[in-house]
Design a protein around this motif. Sequence first.
Motif, PDB file in Angstrom:
ATOM      1  N   SER A  23     -10.869  -3.966   4.652  1.00  0.00           N
ATOM      2  CA  SER A  23     -11.332  -2.633   4.254  1.00  0.00           C
ATOM      3  C   SER A  23     -10.313  -1.555   4.638  1.00  0.00           C
ATOM      4  O   SER A  23     -10.050  -0.622   3.860  1.00  0.00           O
ATOM      5  CB  SER A  23     -12.693  -2.324   4.886  1.00  0.00           C
ATOM      6  N   GLN A  24      -9.741  -1.663   5.825  1.00  0.00           N
ATOM      7  CA  GLN A  24      -8.710  -0.706   6.246  1.00  0.00           C
ATOM      8  C   GLN A  24      -7.466  -0.819   5.368  1.00  0.00           C
ATOM      9  O   GLN A  24      -6.874   0.188   4.965  1.00  0.00           O
ATOM     10  CB  GLN A  24      -8.340  -0.944   7.710  1.00  0.00           C
ATOM     11  N   ARG A  25      -7.081  -2.056   5.096  1.00  0.00           N
ATOM     12  CA  ARG A  25      -5.907  -2.259   4.252  1.00  0.00           C
ATOM     13  C   ARG A  25      -6.118  -1.651   2.864  1.00  0.00           C
ATOM     14  O   ARG A  25      -5.225  -0.994   2.314  1.00  0.00           O
ATOM     15  CB  ARG A  25      -5.611  -3.759   4.152  1.00  0.00           C
ATOM     16  N   ARG A  26      -7.312  -1.853   2.311  1.00  0.00           N
ATOM     17  CA  ARG A  26      -7.614  -1.294   1.002  1.00  0.00           C
ATOM     18  C   ARG A  26      -7.603   0.236   1.033  1.00  0.00           C
ATOM     19  O   ARG A  26      -7.107   0.892   0.118  1.00  0.00           O
ATOM     20  CB  ARG A  26      -8.989  -1.805   0.539  1.00  0.00           C
ATOM     21  N   GLU A  27      -8.144   0.823   2.109  1.00  0.00           N
ATOM     22  CA  GLU A  27      -8.169   2.277   2.259  1.00  0.00           C
ATOM     23  C   GLU A  27      -6.757   2.847   2.312  1.00  0.00           C
ATOM     24  O   GLU A  27      -6.458   3.852   1.653  1.00  0.00           O
ATOM     25  CB  GLU A  27      -8.928   2.639   3.543  1.00  0.00           C
ATOM     26  N   TYR A  28      -5.869   2.222   3.068  1.00  0.00           N
ATOM     27  CA  TYR A  28      -4.492   2.714   3.190  1.00  0.00           C
ATOM     28  C   TYR A  28      -3.729   2.558   1.868  1.00  0.00           C
ATOM     29  O   TYR A  28      -2.947   3.429   1.487  1.00  0.00           O
ATOM     30  CB  TYR A  28      -3.768   1.976   4.316  1.00  0.00           C
ATOM     31  N   ILE A  29      -3.978   1.456   1.184  1.00  0.00           N
ATOM     32  CA  ILE A  29      -3.312   1.251  -0.116  1.00  0.00           C
ATOM     33  C   ILE A  29      -3.775   2.296  -1.121  1.00  0.00           C
ATOM     34  O   ILE A  29      -2.966   2.863  -1.873  1.00  0.00           O
ATOM     35  CB  ILE A  29      -3.591  -0.175  -0.633  1.00  0.00           C
ATOM     36  N   ASP A  30      -5.088   2.588  -1.137  1.00  0.00           N
ATOM     37  CA  ASP A  30      -5.607   3.624  -2.044  1.00  0.00           C
ATOM     38  C   ASP A  30      -4.992   4.985  -1.744  1.00  0.00           C
ATOM     39  O   ASP A  30      -4.679   5.761  -2.659  1.00  0.00           O
ATOM     40  CB  ASP A  30      -7.131   3.706  -1.929  1.00  0.00           C
ATOM     41  N   ALA A  31      -4.809   5.290  -0.469  1.00  0.00           N
ATOM     42  CA  ALA A  31      -4.204   6.568  -0.077  1.00  0.00           C
ATOM     43  C   ALA A  31      -2.753   6.648  -0.550  1.00  0.00           C
ATOM     44  O   ALA A  31      -2.301   7.706  -1.032  1.00  0.00           O
ATOM     45  CB  ALA A  31      -4.279   6.746   1.439  1.00  0.00           C
ATOM     46  N   VAL A  36      -1.471   5.053  -3.122  1.00  0.00           N
ATOM     47  CA  VAL A  36      -1.508   5.186  -4.579  1.00  0.00           C
ATOM     48  C   VAL A  36      -1.811   6.630  -4.974  1.00  0.00           C
ATOM     49  O   VAL A  36      -1.179   7.198  -5.883  1.00  0.00           O
ATOM     50  CB  VAL A  36      -2.555   4.223  -5.177  1.00  0.00           C
ATOM     51  N   GLU A  37      -2.776   7.234  -4.276  1.00  0.00           N
ATOM     52  CA  GLU A  37      -3.168   8.612  -4.587  1.00  0.00           C
ATOM     53  C   GLU A  37      -2.015   9.588  -4.334  1.00  0.00           C
ATOM     54  O   GLU A  37      -1.735  10.474  -5.153  1.00  0.00           O
ATOM     55  CB  GLU A  37      -4.383   9.004  -3.750  1.00  0.00           C
ATOM     56  N   SER A  84       1.176   8.881  -4.192  1.00  0.00           N
ATOM     57  CA  SER A  84       2.254   8.591  -5.141  1.00  0.00           C
ATOM     58  C   SER A  84       1.971   9.249  -6.486  1.00  0.00           C
ATOM     59  O   SER A  84       2.882   9.802  -7.130  1.00  0.00           O
ATOM     60  CB  SER A  84       2.417   7.081  -5.318  1.00  0.00           C
ATOM     61  N   ALA A  85       0.717   9.189  -6.905  1.00  0.00           N
ATOM     62  CA  ALA A  85       0.331   9.829  -8.164  1.00  0.00           C
ATOM     63  C   ALA A  85       0.515  11.341  -8.079  1.00  0.00           C
ATOM     64  O   ALA A  85       0.940  11.991  -9.044  1.00  0.00           O
ATOM     65  CB  ALA A  85      -1.120   9.491  -8.496  1.00  0.00           C
ATOM     66  N   ARG A  86       0.230  11.902  -6.907  1.00  0.00           N
ATOM     67  CA  ARG A  86       0.416  13.343  -6.705  1.00  0.00           C
ATOM     68  C   ARG A  86       1.886  13.725  -6.839  1.00  0.00           C
ATOM     69  O   ARG A  86       2.225  14.729  -7.477  1.00  0.00           O
ATOM     70  CB  ARG A  86      -0.122  13.726  -5.328  1.00  0.00           C
ATOM     71  N   LEU A  87       2.772  12.927  -6.248  1.00  0.00           N
ATOM     72  CA  LEU A  87       4.209  13.170  -6.385  1.00  0.00           C
ATOM     73  C   LEU A  87       4.636  13.077  -7.847  1.00  0.00           C
ATOM     74  O   LEU A  87       5.436  13.889  -8.332  1.00  0.00           O
ATOM     75  CB  LEU A  87       4.998  12.150  -5.551  1.00  0.00           C
ATOM     76  N   SER A  88       4.112  12.088  -8.532  1.00  0.00           N
ATOM     77  CA  SER A  88       4.468  11.890  -9.935  1.00  0.00           C
ATOM     78  C   SER A  88       4.045  13.081 -10.791  1.00  0.00           C
ATOM     79  O   SER A  88       4.793  13.531 -11.662  1.00  0.00           O
ATOM     80  CB  SER A  88       3.820  10.610 -10.457  1.00  0.00           C
ATOM     81  N   VAL A  89       2.859  13.625 -10.530  1.00  0.00           N
ATOM     82  CA  VAL A  89       2.360  14.777 -11.293  1.00  0.00           C
ATOM     83  C   VAL A  89       3.255  15.988 -11.069  1.00  0.00           C
ATOM     84  O   VAL A  89       3.599  16.716 -12.016  1.00  0.00           O
ATOM     85  CB  VAL A  89       0.905  15.084 -10.892  1.00  0.00           C
ATOM     86  N   MET A  90       3.648  16.222  -9.831  1.00  0.00           N
ATOM     87  CA  MET A  90       4.503  17.379  -9.538  1.00  0.00           C
ATOM     88  C   MET A  90       5.845  17.260 -10.245  1.00  0.00           C
ATOM     89  O   MET A  90       6.348  18.218 -10.845  1.00  0.00           O
ATOM     90  CB  MET A  90       4.699  17.513  -8.025  1.00  0.00           C
ATOM     91  N   PHE A 123       6.214  18.432  -1.605  1.00  0.00           N
ATOM     92  CA  PHE A 123       6.763  17.088  -1.645  1.00  0.00           C
ATOM     93  C   PHE A 123       6.697  16.410  -0.275  1.00  0.00           C
ATOM     94  O   PHE A 123       6.497  15.192  -0.181  1.00  0.00           O
ATOM     95  CB  PHE A 123       8.221  17.118  -2.132  1.00  0.00           C
ATOM     96  N   LYS A 124       6.874  17.197   0.765  1.00  0.00           N
ATOM     97  CA  LYS A 124       6.899  16.616   2.104  1.00  0.00           C
ATOM     98  C   LYS A 124       5.548  16.024   2.491  1.00  0.00           C
ATOM     99  O   LYS A 124       5.478  14.937   3.092  1.00  0.00           O
ATOM    100  CB  LYS A 124       7.307  17.688   3.122  1.00  0.00           C
ATOM    101  N   THR A 125       4.476  16.725   2.132  1.00  0.00           N
ATOM    102  CA  THR A 125       3.140  16.274   2.548  1.00  0.00           C
ATOM    103  C   THR A 125       2.805  14.874   2.040  1.00  0.00           C
ATOM    104  O   THR A 125       2.446  13.985   2.842  1.00  0.00           O
ATOM    105  CB  THR A 125       2.077  17.288   2.087  1.00  0.00           C
ATOM    106  N   PRO A 126       2.897  14.589   0.724  1.00  0.00           N
ATOM    107  CA  PRO A 126       2.589  13.218   0.282  1.00  0.00           C
ATOM    108  C   PRO A 126       3.598  12.186   0.771  1.00  0.00           C
ATOM    109  O   PRO A 126       3.227  11.027   1.028  1.00  0.00           O
ATOM    110  CB  PRO A 126       2.611  13.327  -1.246  1.00  0.00           C
ATOM    111  N   ILE A 127       4.873  12.579   0.919  1.00  0.00           N
ATOM    112  CA  ILE A 127       5.872  11.616   1.413  1.00  0.00           C
ATOM    113  C   ILE A 127       5.555  11.201   2.842  1.00  0.00           C
ATOM    114  O   ILE A 127       5.630  10.019   3.196  1.00  0.00           O
ATOM    115  CB  ILE A 127       7.289  12.229   1.313  1.00  0.00           C
TER     116      ILE A 127
END
Length: 354
Positions: free
Chosen positions: A167-175, A177-178, A180-186, A145-149
């Motif tokens: 492009s940087q803003r989009r990259e950070y937003i995608d990260a 989202v990814e 957050s999805a990982r936290l949700s799956v756990m 949990f700590k890693t994605p947070i």
Amino acid sequence: MKHQKRGFSLTLLFALLTFAILAASVAVAAALSYVLTRFGILPIQTELFPESLQLLLFMSAVSVIVGTILSMLAVRIPLRPINWLISQMNRLADGDFQARVHFKKPVSMLPAFVEVENSFNKMAQELGNTEMLRQDFVNNFSHEFKTPIVSIAGFAKLLQRADLDESQRREYIDAIVEESARLSVMATNVLKLTKVENQSILTGVTEYNLSEQLRGAALLLEHDWTRKNIELDMEFPEVTIRANQELMKEVWINLLHNAIKFSPDYGPLQVRISQQPGAVQVQIVNSGQIPPEELSRIFQKFYQADRSHFSAGNGVGLAIVKKIVELHRGTVQAESKNGAVIFTVTLPEGEEAS
């Protein structure tokens, strides 16, 4: 001091019990003697009757006193294993899961005490394993949990900068989202495990195409196995089963995801379906190796074979698989041989909700 008080109280209790038995026996004997004497069945000279009665009462009292004292001394020996057992139980209750019971001879030769010893030691070992798994879960779950947070917080701070280009803003937003999805799956996996553990009756059983379901599960994980260039072999006949379709979907996704995660790049992954007498068997085979000591634990809650935390996961996927398969009155086994890891799920044909 506490142990001494407990030992004395048990000794006193058994002594009082013995005293009560002795007193009752003497009272019955005295009453019987009195009745027999009164009716002339037991011949005693009339003029000596009062003296005889007094002597009988005196001897009875002496017998009770002496017997009670001797019983208090004697019961200390058979009470020693009970005191030892209580002492080890208190250690276990205080969280010392290394407590074990080993009775000495001749007590250890009695079947009842042998069973008590084996049951206690097995219970202590299981409690110790559970505590170890609990500690592992806290450590693993905290790490996972700590890693994605931390990642989400870091990218969110970067997004606060005014000099970011699109492009940087989009990259950070995608990260974000990814992660957050990982936290949700756990969190979802833990909730799923809790749900299936609390489920004792299988419902929602329907007949459906198992082969199609396996292909669909592989398709959902296409990104994972294509990213590692895994050779996926899914040549099998069309087979239908009666089961809970949604629950069995979780089984195949978890098993395939696990096989993909631990397969090397460009490694083979094979899915087989075979029909046995009265059962359907599914095998998922990937290249790799699981140490023998790990095989007996991989289906336990929160256990992770990957101690480095390099691979994502929190150790509940295979526990979910085991519980769902058991709900269907089936079995799931894992074996490692000839450089391959084989998961075998066996489901009875014609499974009905119960």
